[in-house]
Design a protein around this motif. Structure first.
Motif, PDB file in Angstrom:
ATOM      1  N   SER A   3       0.849  -1.194   0.000  1.00  0.00           N
ATOM      2  CA  SER A   3       0.000   0.000   0.000  1.00  0.00           C
ATOM      3  C   SER A   3       0.881   1.239   0.000  1.00  0.00           C
ATOM      4  O   SER A   3       2.062   1.178   0.372  1.00  0.00           O
ATOM      5  CB  SER A   3      -0.946   0.027   1.201  1.00  0.00           C
ATOM      6  N   VAL A   4       0.297   2.345  -0.463  1.00  0.00           N
ATOM      7  CA  VAL A   4       1.021   3.612  -0.560  1.00  0.00           C
ATOM      8  C   VAL A   4       0.179   4.710   0.064  1.00  0.00           C
ATOM      9  O   VAL A   4      -1.030   4.781  -0.173  1.00  0.00           O
ATOM     10  CB  VAL A   4       1.303   3.963  -2.037  1.00  0.00           C
ATOM     11  N   THR A   5       0.825   5.550   0.839  1.00  0.00           N
ATOM     12  CA  THR A   5       0.141   6.679   1.453  1.00  0.00           C
ATOM     13  C   THR A   5       0.807   7.971   1.022  1.00  0.00           C
ATOM     14  O   THR A   5       2.014   8.157   1.214  1.00  0.00           O
ATOM     15  CB  THR A   5       0.181   6.588   2.987  1.00  0.00           C
ATOM     16  N   GLN A   6       0.031   8.833   0.418  1.00  0.00           N
ATOM     17  CA  GLN A   6       0.498  10.176   0.108  1.00  0.00           C
ATOM     18  C   GLN A   6      -0.278  11.108   1.024  1.00  0.00           C
ATOM     19  O   GLN A   6      -1.475  11.316   0.844  1.00  0.00           O
ATOM     20  CB  GLN A   6       0.273  10.509  -1.367  1.00  0.00           C
ATOM     21  N   LEU A   7       0.395  11.622   2.014  1.00  0.00           N
ATOM     22  CA  LEU A   7      -0.275  12.340   3.088  1.00  0.00           C
ATOM     23  C   LEU A   7      -0.849  13.677   2.648  1.00  0.00           C
ATOM     24  O   LEU A   7      -1.834  14.156   3.214  1.00  0.00           O
ATOM     25  CB  LEU A   7       0.700  12.558   4.247  1.00  0.00           C
ATOM     26  N   SER A  27       4.839  -2.677   3.100  1.00  0.00           N
ATOM     27  CA  SER A  27       5.005  -3.944   2.404  1.00  0.00           C
ATOM     28  C   SER A  27       5.776  -4.903   3.285  1.00  0.00           C
ATOM     29  O   SER A  27       6.695  -4.510   3.996  1.00  0.00           O
ATOM     30  CB  SER A  27       5.759  -3.734   1.088  1.00  0.00           C
ATOM     31  N   SER A  28       5.430  -6.187   3.206  1.00  0.00           N
ATOM     32  CA  SER A  28       6.146  -7.212   3.958  1.00  0.00           C
ATOM     33  C   SER A  28       7.277  -7.815   3.138  1.00  0.00           C
ATOM     34  O   SER A  28       8.049  -8.630   3.670  1.00  0.00           O
ATOM     35  CB  SER A  28       5.177  -8.308   4.393  1.00  0.00           C
ATOM     36  N   VAL A  29       7.381  -7.405   1.871  1.00  0.00           N
ATOM     37  CA  VAL A  29       8.446  -7.912   0.994  1.00  0.00           C
ATOM     38  C   VAL A  29       9.172  -6.724   0.378  1.00  0.00           C
ATOM     39  O   VAL A  29       8.734  -5.583   0.471  1.00  0.00           O
ATOM     40  CB  VAL A  29       7.871  -8.816  -0.110  1.00  0.00           C
ATOM     41  N   SER A  30      10.286  -7.029  -0.272  1.00  0.00           N
ATOM     42  CA  SER A  30      11.057  -5.966  -0.915  1.00  0.00           C
ATOM     43  C   SER A  30      10.261  -5.374  -2.066  1.00  0.00           C
ATOM     44  O   SER A  30       9.483  -6.065  -2.722  1.00  0.00           O
ATOM     45  CB  SER A  30      12.384  -6.532  -1.429  1.00  0.00           C
ATOM     46  N   VAL A  31      10.479  -4.089  -2.292  1.00  0.00           N
ATOM     47  CA  VAL A  31       9.670  -3.374  -3.280  1.00  0.00           C
ATOM     48  C   VAL A  31      10.523  -2.546  -4.226  1.00  0.00           C
ATOM     49  O   VAL A  31      11.688  -2.252  -3.964  1.00  0.00           O
ATOM     50  CB  VAL A  31       8.651  -2.439  -2.593  1.00  0.00           C
ATOM     51  N   TYR A  32       9.899  -2.203  -5.340  1.00  0.00           N
ATOM     52  CA  TYR A  32      10.393  -1.163  -6.226  1.00  0.00           C
ATOM     53  C   TYR A  32       9.460   0.034  -6.048  1.00  0.00           C
ATOM     54  O   TYR A  32       8.255  -0.141  -5.781  1.00  0.00           O
ATOM     55  CB  TYR A  32      10.371  -1.624  -7.682  1.00  0.00           C
ATOM     56  N   LEU A  33       9.987   1.228  -6.248  1.00  0.00           N
ATOM     57  CA  LEU A  33       9.203   2.439  -6.014  1.00  0.00           C
ATOM     58  C   LEU A  33       9.273   3.367  -7.218  1.00  0.00           C
ATOM     59  O   LEU A  33      10.303   3.446  -7.896  1.00  0.00           O
ATOM     60  CB  LEU A  33       9.724   3.160  -4.765  1.00  0.00           C
ATOM     61  N   PHE A  34       8.185   4.078  -7.452  1.00  0.00           N
ATOM     62  CA  PHE A  34       8.036   4.902  -8.638  1.00  0.00           C
ATOM     63  C   PHE A  34       7.344   6.219  -8.285  1.00  0.00           C
ATOM     64  O   PHE A  34       6.528   6.280  -7.364  1.00  0.00           O
ATOM     65  CB  PHE A  34       7.159   4.186  -9.681  1.00  0.00           C
ATOM     66  N   TRP A  35       7.665   7.238  -9.082  1.00  0.00           N
ATOM     67  CA  TRP A  35       6.894   8.476  -9.084  1.00  0.00           C
ATOM     68  C   TRP A  35       6.455   8.752 -10.517  1.00  0.00           C
ATOM     69  O   TRP A  35       7.278   8.734 -11.449  1.00  0.00           O
ATOM     70  CB  TRP A  35       7.703   9.662  -8.573  1.00  0.00           C
ATOM     71  N   TYR A  89       0.796  14.339  -8.905  1.00  0.00           N
ATOM     72  CA  TYR A  89       1.945  13.450  -8.760  1.00  0.00           C
ATOM     73  C   TYR A  89       1.520  12.203  -7.993  1.00  0.00           C
ATOM     74  O   TYR A  89       0.899  12.288  -6.921  1.00  0.00           O
ATOM     75  CB  TYR A  89       3.095  14.160  -8.048  1.00  0.00           C
ATOM     76  N   PHE A  90       1.864  11.044  -8.550  1.00  0.00           N
ATOM     77  CA  PHE A  90       1.483   9.773  -7.949  1.00  0.00           C
ATOM     78  C   PHE A  90       2.720   8.968  -7.582  1.00  0.00           C
ATOM     79  O   PHE A  90       3.607   8.770  -8.414  1.00  0.00           O
ATOM     80  CB  PHE A  90       0.624   8.950  -8.911  1.00  0.00           C
ATOM     81  N   CYS A  91       2.719   8.471  -6.361  1.00  0.00           N
ATOM     82  CA  CYS A  91       3.736   7.533  -5.920  1.00  0.00           C
ATOM     83  C   CYS A  91       3.169   6.125  -6.113  1.00  0.00           C
ATOM     84  O   CYS A  91       1.959   5.908  -5.940  1.00  0.00           O
ATOM     85  CB  CYS A  91       4.049   7.788  -4.446  1.00  0.00           C
ATOM     86  N   ALA A  92       4.014   5.185  -6.491  1.00  0.00           N
ATOM     87  CA  ALA A  92       3.542   3.815  -6.720  1.00  0.00           C
ATOM     88  C   ALA A  92       4.597   2.824  -6.239  1.00  0.00           C
ATOM     89  O   ALA A  92       5.782   3.133  -6.183  1.00  0.00           O
ATOM     90  CB  ALA A  92       3.234   3.584  -8.193  1.00  0.00           C
ATOM     91  N   VAL A  93       4.130   1.635  -5.926  1.00  0.00           N
ATOM     92  CA  VAL A  93       5.007   0.572  -5.427  1.00  0.00           C
ATOM     93  C   VAL A  93       4.663  -0.739  -6.119  1.00  0.00           C
ATOM     94  O   VAL A  93       3.517  -0.956  -6.524  1.00  0.00           O
ATOM     95  CB  VAL A  93       4.851   0.431  -3.887  1.00  0.00           C
ATOM     96  N   SER A  94       5.659  -1.573  -6.300  1.00  0.00           N
ATOM     97  CA  SER A  94       5.415  -2.945  -6.756  1.00  0.00           C
ATOM     98  C   SER A  94       6.315  -3.872  -5.967  1.00  0.00           C
ATOM     99  O   SER A  94       7.418  -3.491  -5.570  1.00  0.00           O
ATOM    100  CB  SER A  94       5.682  -3.102  -8.252  1.00  0.00           C
ATOM    101  N   ALA A  95       5.843  -5.080  -5.736  1.00  0.00           N
ATOM    102  CA  ALA A  95       6.684  -6.089  -5.104  1.00  0.00           C
ATOM    103  C   ALA A  95       7.733  -6.553  -6.105  1.00  0.00           C
ATOM    104  O   ALA A  95       7.466  -6.622  -7.305  1.00  0.00           O
ATOM    105  CB  ALA A  95       5.836  -7.267  -4.643  1.00  0.00           C
ATOM    106  N   VAL A  96       8.917  -6.872  -5.613  1.00  0.00           N
ATOM    107  CA  VAL A  96       9.982  -7.270  -6.548  1.00  0.00           C
ATOM    108  C   VAL A  96       9.652  -8.597  -7.227  1.00  0.00           C
ATOM    109  O   VAL A  96      10.168  -8.896  -8.302  1.00  0.00           O
ATOM    110  CB  VAL A  96      11.347  -7.361  -5.841  1.00  0.00           C
ATOM    111  N   TYR A  97       8.752  -9.394  -6.615  1.00  0.00           N
ATOM    112  CA  TYR A  97       8.398 -10.666  -7.238  1.00  0.00           C
ATOM    113  C   TYR A  97       7.225 -10.518  -8.206  1.00  0.00           C
ATOM    114  O   TYR A  97       6.825 -11.463  -8.870  1.00  0.00           O
ATOM    115  CB  TYR A  97       8.040 -11.707  -6.165  1.00  0.00           C
TER     116      TYR A  97
END
Lengths: 114, 115
Positions: A3-7, A27-35, A89-97
């Motif tokens: 999940s992602v929170t943009q305050l 996240s409970s696993v490693s992630v990649y992050l994006f803007w 502007y959007f922040c995003a996350v994905s699991a590395v798997y």
């Protein structure tokens, strides 16, 4: 799950001032992050991404972001904004798997005033 | 290089009517995504294709939504019948290959208004 929170839903700033848009993730696993940036009536455009390596990532249009694993943050910064930076502007996350599944935050509206 | 093309850009329909959106990805991109973006929200994935195969449709409301990607190139997303809550921007995106964190390139979207 991730999940992602943009305050900040809106950030008003004057032209040539610095700006920081905040993003925290979970996240409970490693992630990649994006803007991503979305200009009015346009699709999203990638600003920058963190996959590995240096935690300071430089992107297009003078933006940069720093990955902080201990604080689970990926804040976006620009030292001097222009009127043309006005956008969503959007922040995003994905699991590395599962790198193809992006989870987006709710967005931050950056409004730059002259 | 042409970007992701979507049509129509805007669509207004009455509830219970059918509607279809079309997407042509960037040439050579094997992965195609459909997202829905509600007002004031970030995009949410509806379905992801790898070539012509739908590999993730877990968020697609299958009672009224359907999608296809014939020949692994362009794609169509359909809603039948539309409901008031379907009003949103429908975004299509594409990326080169799956599983490599390739950049997703987004089209301009189709703004759907259901009256």
């Amino acid at each position: 799950a991730q999940s992602v929170t943009q305050l900040d839903s809106q950030v008003p700033v004057f032209e040539e001032a610095p700006v920081e848009l905040r993003c925290n993730y979970s996240s409970s696993v490693s992630v990649y992050l994006f803007w991503y940036v979305q200009y009015p009536n346009q699709g999203l455009q990638l600003l920058l991404k963190y996959l590995s390596g240096s935690t300071l990532v430089k992107g297009i249009n003078g933006f940069e972001a720093e990955f902080n694993k201990s604080q689970t943050s990926f804040h976006l910064r620009k030292p001097s904004v222009h009127i043309s930076d006005t956008a969503e502007y959007f922040c995003a996350v994905s699991a590395v798997y599962n790198t193809d599944k992006l989870i987006f935050g709710t967005g931050t509206r950056l409004q730059v005033f002259p | 290089e042409a970007g992701v093309v979507q049509s129509p850009r805007y669509k207004i329909i009455e509830k219970k009517q059918p509607v279809a959106f079309w997407c042509n990805p960037i040439s050579g991109h094997n992965t195609l995504y459909w997202y829905r973006q509600n007002l004031g929200q970030g995009p949410e994935l509806l379905i992801r294709y790898e070539n012509e195969e739908a590999v993730d449709d877990s968020q697609l409301p299958k009672d009224r939504f359907s999608a296809e990607r014939l020949k692994g190139v362009d794609s169509t997303l359909k809603i039948q019948p539309a409901e008031l809550g379907d009003s949103a921007v429908y975004l299509c995106a594409s990326s080169l290959d799956p599983g490599r964190s390739d950049t997703q390139y987004f089209g301009p979207g189709t703004r759907l208004t259901v009256l």
